[in-house]
Design a protein around this motif. Structure first.
Motif, PDB file in Angstrom:
ATOM      1  N   PHE A  11       0.909  -1.192   0.128  1.00 14.12           N
ATOM      2  CA  PHE A  11      -0.064  -0.017  -0.026  1.00 14.12           C
ATOM      3  C   PHE A  11       0.812   1.200   0.016  1.00 14.12           C
ATOM      4  O   PHE A  11       1.971   1.170   0.464  1.00 14.12           O
ATOM      5  N   LYS A  12       0.312   2.411  -0.532  1.00 15.58           N
ATOM      6  CA  LYS A  12       1.027   3.670  -0.494  1.00 15.58           C
ATOM      7  C   LYS A  12       1.203   4.138   0.911  1.00 15.58           C
ATOM      8  O   LYS A  12       2.230   4.761   1.164  1.00 15.58           O
ATOM      9  N   ASP A  13       0.325   3.853   1.855  1.00 19.13           N
ATOM     10  CA  ASP A  13       0.382   4.236   3.241  1.00 19.13           C
ATOM     11  C   ASP A  13      -0.145   3.615   4.140  1.00 19.13           C
ATOM     12  O   ASP A  13      -0.986   2.576   3.792  1.00 19.13           O
ATOM     13  N   LYS A  14       0.142   3.856   5.336  1.00 16.85           N
ATOM     14  CA  LYS A  14      -0.432   3.241   6.464  1.00 16.85           C
ATOM     15  C   LYS A  14      -1.967   3.182   6.506  1.00 16.85           C
ATOM     16  O   LYS A  14      -2.636   2.289   6.874  1.00 16.85           O
ATOM     17  N   ALA A  15      -2.584   4.313   6.313  1.00 23.81           N
ATOM     18  CA  ALA A  15      -3.939   4.548   6.451  1.00 23.81           C
ATOM     19  C   ALA A  15      -4.697   3.635   5.243  1.00 23.81           C
ATOM     20  O   ALA A  15      -5.822   3.002   5.949  1.00 23.81           O
ATOM     21  N   LEU A  21      -7.311  -3.685   5.882  1.00 24.09           N
ATOM     22  CA  LEU A  21      -7.279  -4.730   6.465  1.00 24.09           C
ATOM     23  C   LEU A  21      -8.473  -4.726   7.319  1.00 24.09           C
ATOM     24  O   LEU A  21      -9.144  -5.812   7.654  1.00 24.09           O
ATOM     25  N   LYS A  22      -9.158  -3.715   7.736  1.00 23.77           N
ATOM     26  CA  LYS A  22     -10.388  -3.756   8.161  1.00 23.77           C
ATOM     27  C   LYS A  22     -11.520  -4.481   7.446  1.00 23.77           C
ATOM     28  O   LYS A  22     -12.393  -5.371   7.791  1.00 23.77           O
ATOM     29  N   ALA A  23     -11.424  -4.068   5.982  1.00 20.34           N
ATOM     30  CA  ALA A  23     -12.437  -4.763   5.173  1.00 20.34           C
ATOM     31  C   ALA A  23     -12.310  -6.233   5.224  1.00 20.34           C
ATOM     32  O   ALA A  23     -13.477  -7.075   4.934  1.00 20.34           O
ATOM     33  N   LEU A  24     -11.011  -6.571   5.048  1.00 19.74           N
ATOM     34  CA  LEU A  24     -10.645  -8.125   4.831  1.00 19.74           C
ATOM     35  C   LEU A  24     -11.057  -8.745   5.983  1.00 19.74           C
ATOM     36  O   LEU A  24     -11.665  -9.914   6.034  1.00 19.74           O
ATOM     37  N   ARG A  25     -10.717  -8.533   7.362  1.00 19.52           N
ATOM     38  CA  ARG A  25     -11.238  -9.219   8.445  1.00 19.52           C
ATOM     39  C   ARG A  25     -12.906  -9.053   8.584  1.00 19.52           C
ATOM     40  O   ARG A  25     -13.415 -10.008   9.410  1.00 19.52           O
ATOM     41  N   GLU A  26     -13.462  -7.751   8.053  1.00 21.20           N
ATOM     42  CA  GLU A  26     -14.869  -7.867   8.084  1.00 21.20           C
ATOM     43  C   GLU A  26     -15.642  -9.047   7.123  1.00 21.20           C
ATOM     44  O   GLU A  26     -16.839  -9.324   7.244  1.00 21.20           O
ATOM     45  N   GLY A  27     -14.738  -9.250   6.387  1.00 18.32           N
ATOM     46  CA  GLY A  27     -15.280 -10.079   5.217  1.00 18.32           C
ATOM     47  C   GLY A  27     -15.929  -9.144   4.022  1.00 18.32           C
ATOM     48  O   GLY A  27     -16.577  -9.919   3.195  1.00 18.32           O
ATOM     49  N   GLU A  37      -7.505  -2.875  -5.975  1.00 17.57           N
ATOM     50  CA  GLU A  37      -7.722  -1.418  -5.473  1.00 17.57           C
ATOM     51  C   GLU A  37      -6.073  -0.707  -5.216  1.00 17.57           C
ATOM     52  O   GLU A  37      -6.137   0.472  -5.484  1.00 17.57           O
ATOM     53  N   ALA A  38      -5.287  -1.433  -4.777  1.00 20.11           N
ATOM     54  CA  ALA A  38      -4.029  -1.095  -4.441  1.00 20.11           C
ATOM     55  C   ALA A  38      -3.192  -0.874  -5.829  1.00 20.11           C
ATOM     56  O   ALA A  38      -1.926  -0.532  -5.741  1.00 20.11           O
ATOM     57  N   GLY A  39      -3.753  -1.307  -6.841  1.00 18.98           N
ATOM     58  CA  GLY A  39      -3.066  -1.385  -8.128  1.00 18.98           C
ATOM     59  C   GLY A  39      -2.232  -2.434  -8.351  1.00 18.98           C
ATOM     60  O   GLY A  39      -1.252  -2.459  -9.222  1.00 18.98           O
ATOM     61  N   ALA A  40      -2.366  -3.672  -7.556  1.00 17.34           N
ATOM     62  CA  ALA A  40      -1.568  -4.888  -7.749  1.00 17.34           C
ATOM     63  C   ALA A  40      -2.030  -5.895  -8.714  1.00 17.34           C
ATOM     64  O   ALA A  40      -3.284  -5.893  -8.903  1.00 17.34           O
ATOM     65  N   GLY A  78       7.180  -2.114   6.434  1.00 16.66           N
ATOM     66  CA  GLY A  78       8.410  -2.768   6.042  1.00 16.66           C
ATOM     67  C   GLY A  78       9.588  -1.939   5.509  1.00 16.66           C
ATOM     68  O   GLY A  78       9.105  -0.665   5.600  1.00 16.66           O
ATOM     69  N   ARG A  79      10.614  -2.052   5.288  1.00 19.47           N
ATOM     70  CA  ARG A  79      11.918  -1.144   4.640  1.00 19.47           C
ATOM     71  C   ARG A  79      11.466  -0.663   3.377  1.00 19.47           C
ATOM     72  O   ARG A  79      11.580   0.646   3.088  1.00 19.47           O
ATOM     73  N   PHE A  80      10.715  -1.240   2.455  1.00 23.40           N
ATOM     74  CA  PHE A  80      10.155  -0.754   1.157  1.00 23.40           C
ATOM     75  C   PHE A  80       8.953  -0.508   1.065  1.00 23.40           C
ATOM     76  O   PHE A  80       8.507   0.202   0.075  1.00 23.40           O
ATOM     77  N   ALA A  81       7.936  -1.134   1.837  1.00 25.77           N
ATOM     78  CA  ALA A  81       6.526  -0.833   1.720  1.00 25.77           C
ATOM     79  C   ALA A  81       5.618  -1.346   3.017  1.00 25.77           C
ATOM     80  O   ALA A  81       6.208  -1.958   3.673  1.00 25.77           O
TER      81      ALA A  81
END
Length: 94
Positions: A11-15, A21-27, A37-40, A78-81
Protein backbone atom coordinates in the motif's frame (compact mmCIF):
# COMPACT_ATOMS: atom_id res chain seq x y z
CA UNK A 1 14.13 -24.95 6.20
CA UNK A 2 10.42 -24.31 6.64
CA UNK A 3 8.78 -22.79 3.58
CA UNK A 4 5.54 -20.85 3.29
CA UNK A 5 3.39 -19.73 0.38
CA UNK A 6 3.07 -16.01 1.07
CA UNK A 7 0.66 -13.49 -0.40
CA UNK A 8 1.46 -9.81 0.01
CA UNK A 9 -0.36 -6.61 -0.89
CA UNK A 10 1.62 -3.36 -0.73
CA UNK A 11 0.00 0.00 0.00
CA UNK A 12 0.98 3.64 -0.53
CA UNK A 13 0.50 4.45 3.15
CA UNK A 14 -0.47 3.00 6.51
CA UNK A 15 -3.99 4.50 6.46
CA UNK A 16 -4.84 2.74 3.18
CA UNK A 17 -3.45 -0.54 4.53
CA UNK A 18 -5.46 -0.25 7.76
CA UNK A 19 -8.70 0.44 5.85
CA UNK A 20 -8.04 -2.58 3.63
CA UNK A 21 -7.25 -4.80 6.62
CA UNK A 22 -10.51 -3.78 8.30
CA UNK A 23 -12.47 -4.75 5.14
CA UNK A 24 -10.60 -8.08 4.91
CA UNK A 25 -11.27 -8.99 8.54
CA UNK A 26 -14.95 -7.99 8.23
CA UNK A 27 -15.22 -10.14 5.12
CA UNK A 28 -16.55 -7.30 2.96
CA UNK A 29 -13.60 -7.62 0.56
CA UNK A 30 -11.32 -10.41 -0.61
CA UNK A 31 -7.54 -10.19 -0.90
CA UNK A 32 -7.99 -10.00 -4.69
CA UNK A 33 -10.35 -7.00 -4.29
CA UNK A 34 -7.91 -5.21 -2.00
CA UNK A 35 -4.94 -5.96 -4.28
CA UNK A 36 -6.79 -4.65 -7.34
CA UNK A 37 -7.70 -1.43 -5.51
CA UNK A 38 -4.06 -1.02 -4.48
CA UNK A 39 -3.03 -1.35 -8.13
CA UNK A 40 -1.42 -4.78 -7.79
CA UNK A 41 -1.68 -7.62 -10.31
CA UNK A 42 -2.22 -11.24 -9.21
CA UNK A 43 1.43 -11.93 -10.00
CA UNK A 44 2.47 -9.12 -7.62
CA UNK A 45 0.51 -10.66 -4.75
CA UNK A 46 1.72 -14.27 -4.77
CA UNK A 47 5.35 -14.43 -3.63
CA UNK A 48 5.34 -18.21 -4.03
CA UNK A 49 6.70 -20.85 -1.69
CA UNK A 50 9.54 -19.09 0.15
CA UNK A 51 11.91 -19.61 3.04
CA UNK A 52 12.41 -16.96 5.71
CA UNK A 53 15.89 -16.24 4.30
CA UNK A 54 14.54 -15.52 0.80
CA UNK A 55 12.39 -12.62 2.05
CA UNK A 56 14.65 -9.56 1.88
CA UNK A 57 12.89 -7.44 4.51
CA UNK A 58 13.36 -8.91 8.03
CA UNK A 59 10.15 -7.30 9.37
CA UNK A 60 8.10 -8.90 6.60
CA UNK A 61 9.89 -12.25 7.02
CA UNK A 62 9.21 -12.23 10.78
CA UNK A 63 5.54 -11.40 10.24
CA UNK A 64 5.09 -14.04 7.51
CA UNK A 65 6.71 -16.79 9.57
CA UNK A 66 4.70 -15.93 12.70
CA UNK A 67 1.32 -16.10 10.92
CA UNK A 68 -1.17 -18.92 11.20
CA UNK A 69 -2.28 -20.43 7.89
CA UNK A 70 -4.97 -18.41 6.06
CA UNK A 71 -4.91 -15.53 8.57
CA UNK A 72 -4.16 -11.92 7.65
CA UNK A 73 -1.23 -10.17 9.28
CA UNK A 74 -1.53 -6.83 10.96
CA UNK A 75 -0.27 -3.93 8.87
CA UNK A 76 3.50 -4.40 8.53
CA UNK A 77 5.62 -1.31 7.87
CA UNK A 78 8.52 -2.85 6.02
CA UNK A 79 11.69 -1.28 4.71
CA UNK A 80 10.30 -0.80 1.18
CA UNK A 81 6.53 -0.87 1.61
CA UNK A 82 3.62 -1.05 4.01
CA UNK A 83 1.98 -4.45 3.48
CA UNK A 84 -0.63 -6.96 4.56
CA UNK A 85 0.40 -10.61 4.39
CA UNK A 86 -1.40 -13.95 4.28
CA UNK A 87 0.13 -17.43 4.38
CA UNK A 88 -1.81 -20.05 2.41
CA UNK A 89 0.53 -23.05 2.77
CA UNK A 90 3.12 -24.16 5.31
CA UNK A 91 5.76 -26.77 4.49
CA UNK A 92 7.58 -27.79 7.69
CA UNK A 93 11.35 -27.96 7.56
CA UNK A 94 12.95 -31.39 7.43
Amino acid sequence: PEQRRVQQVAFKDKAAAEAALKALREGSKTLADVAKEAGAKDTDVDLGLVSRKSLIDPKIADAAFALEKDKFSDVVEGRFATVILRVTQIEPGR
